[in-house]
Write a protein that holds these residues in place. Structure first.
Motif, PDB file in Angstrom:
ATOM      1  N   ASN B  24       0.842  -1.190   0.000  1.00  5.61           N
ATOM      2  CA  ASN B  24       0.000   0.000   0.000  1.00  5.61           C
ATOM      3  C   ASN B  24       0.879   1.243   0.000  1.00  5.61           C
ATOM      4  OD1 ASN B  24      -1.813  -2.166   1.515  1.00  5.61           O
ATOM      5  ND2 ASN B  24      -3.151  -0.601   0.662  1.00  5.61           N
ATOM      6  N   LYS B  68      -5.010  -0.655  -7.561  1.00  3.96           N
ATOM      7  CA  LYS B  68      -6.350  -0.264  -7.136  1.00  3.96           C
ATOM      8  C   LYS B  68      -6.260   1.110  -6.502  1.00  3.96           C
ATOM      9  CE  LYS B  68      -8.334  -4.863  -6.485  1.00  3.96           C
ATOM     10  NZ  LYS B  68      -9.042  -5.778  -5.561  1.00  3.96           N
ATOM     11  N   SER B  70      -8.567   3.167  -5.502  1.00  2.00           N
ATOM     12  CA  SER B  70      -9.462   3.412  -4.367  1.00  2.00           C
ATOM     13  C   SER B  70      -8.901   2.846  -3.068  1.00  2.00           C
ATOM     14  CB  SER B  70     -10.841   2.805  -4.648  1.00  2.00           C
ATOM     15  OG  SER B  70     -10.729   1.408  -4.842  1.00  2.00           O
ATOM     16  N   GLU B  71      -8.084   1.813  -3.201  1.00  2.00           N
ATOM     17  CA  GLU B  71      -7.485   1.189  -2.023  1.00  2.00           C
ATOM     18  C   GLU B  71      -6.021   1.580  -1.849  1.00  2.00           C
ATOM     19  OE1 GLU B  71     -10.227  -2.855  -2.600  1.00  2.00           O
ATOM     20  OE2 GLU B  71      -8.049  -3.036  -2.327  1.00  2.00           O
ATOM     21  N   SER B  73      -3.509   0.500  -3.361  1.00  2.38           N
ATOM     22  CA  SER B  73      -2.782  -0.762  -3.204  1.00  2.38           C
ATOM     23  C   SER B  73      -2.219  -1.233  -4.542  1.00  2.38           C
ATOM     24  CB  SER B  73      -3.692  -1.840  -2.636  1.00  2.38           C
ATOM     25  OG  SER B  73      -4.677  -2.209  -3.585  1.00  2.38           O
TER      26      SER B  73
END
Lengths: 113, 114
Positions: B24, B68, B70-71, B73
């Motif tokens: 992340n 991703k 939104s995450e 990650s």
């Protein structure tokens, strides 16, 4: 042919000595780097040169002095070595451009006794 | 401050099992993302990179990673682990507003059990 080569592979020396690590790349890259990897495998950038010009200089003691005689070479000279300097030092190179991957040498394991 | 976090300093899987290594990053600016592998006593080798094209990136040795946003990650996966995959894996990020420095995560050691 080795793309990024560092010498020596191993370096054992005593506190207070001055030593140099050499790095050469035959990839035609514009940018070269020195990274330090500590005993916990953490990698931290030390310096970066682009076409022989220093562009990144992290908070590294001024005992460490990089020198780039030409864009294919980036040497690292260390004065007055300390125990805490023991680590693996990696040279790397890349093409100019933010998304260009780095190509790493095999590292120089420095042990200060 | 911008950072890269790899969850789990060690991951152990059985040969043939799914490999999942987590990464992340912290930034509102989409970065360039990389995964590198380091075999014992060697330098780092690029596995794959994400540079704002397809969000699913395929790399060497059967590895792939999915970006991703939104995450925040960029997890690394491989459907079936092989003994030769045992190594240290590093997630790395370049933020365009940070002098293009490649910042590494702390690494994850992958152990593969027979």
């Amino acid at each position: 042919d080795t793309a990024v080569s560092q010498t020596p592979k191993y370096l054992v020396t005593q506190m207070g000595n001055d030593k140099s690590i050499k790095c050469e790349q035959n990839l035609g890259h514009d940018t070269m780097y020195w990274y330090k990897q500590d005993s916990k495998k953490f990698l931290k950038i030390m310096f970066s040169y682009n076409n022989k010009e220093l562009i990144i200089n992290e908070t590294v003691p001024n005992r460490f002095s990089p020198k780039s005689p030409d864009k294919a070479h980036l040497n690292l000279h260390i004065n007055s070595l300390e125990l805490g300097d023991s680590a693996v030092y990696f040279c790397a190179s890349s093409q100019q451009g933010s998304n260009s991957p780095l190509h790493f040498g095999n590292g120089t394991r420095l042990t200060v006794t | 401050a911008q950072s890269v976090t790899q969850l789990g300093s060690h991951v152990s899987v059985s040969e043939g099992a799914l490999v999942l290594l987590r990464c992340n990053y912290s930034s509102s600016v989409p970065p360039y993302l990389f995964w590198y592998v380091q075999y014992p006593n060697q330098g780092l080798q690029l596995l794959l990179k994400y540079t704002s094209a397809a969000t699913l990136v395929k790399g060497i040795n059967g590895f792939e990673a999915e970006f991703k946003k939104s995450e925040t990650s960029f997890h690394l996966t491989k459907p079936s682990a092989h003994m030769s995959d045992a190594a240290e894996y590093f997630c790395a990020v370049i933020w365009m507003d940070s002098s293009y420095k490649l910042i590494f995560g702390s690494g994850t050691r992958l152990l593969v059990r027979p």
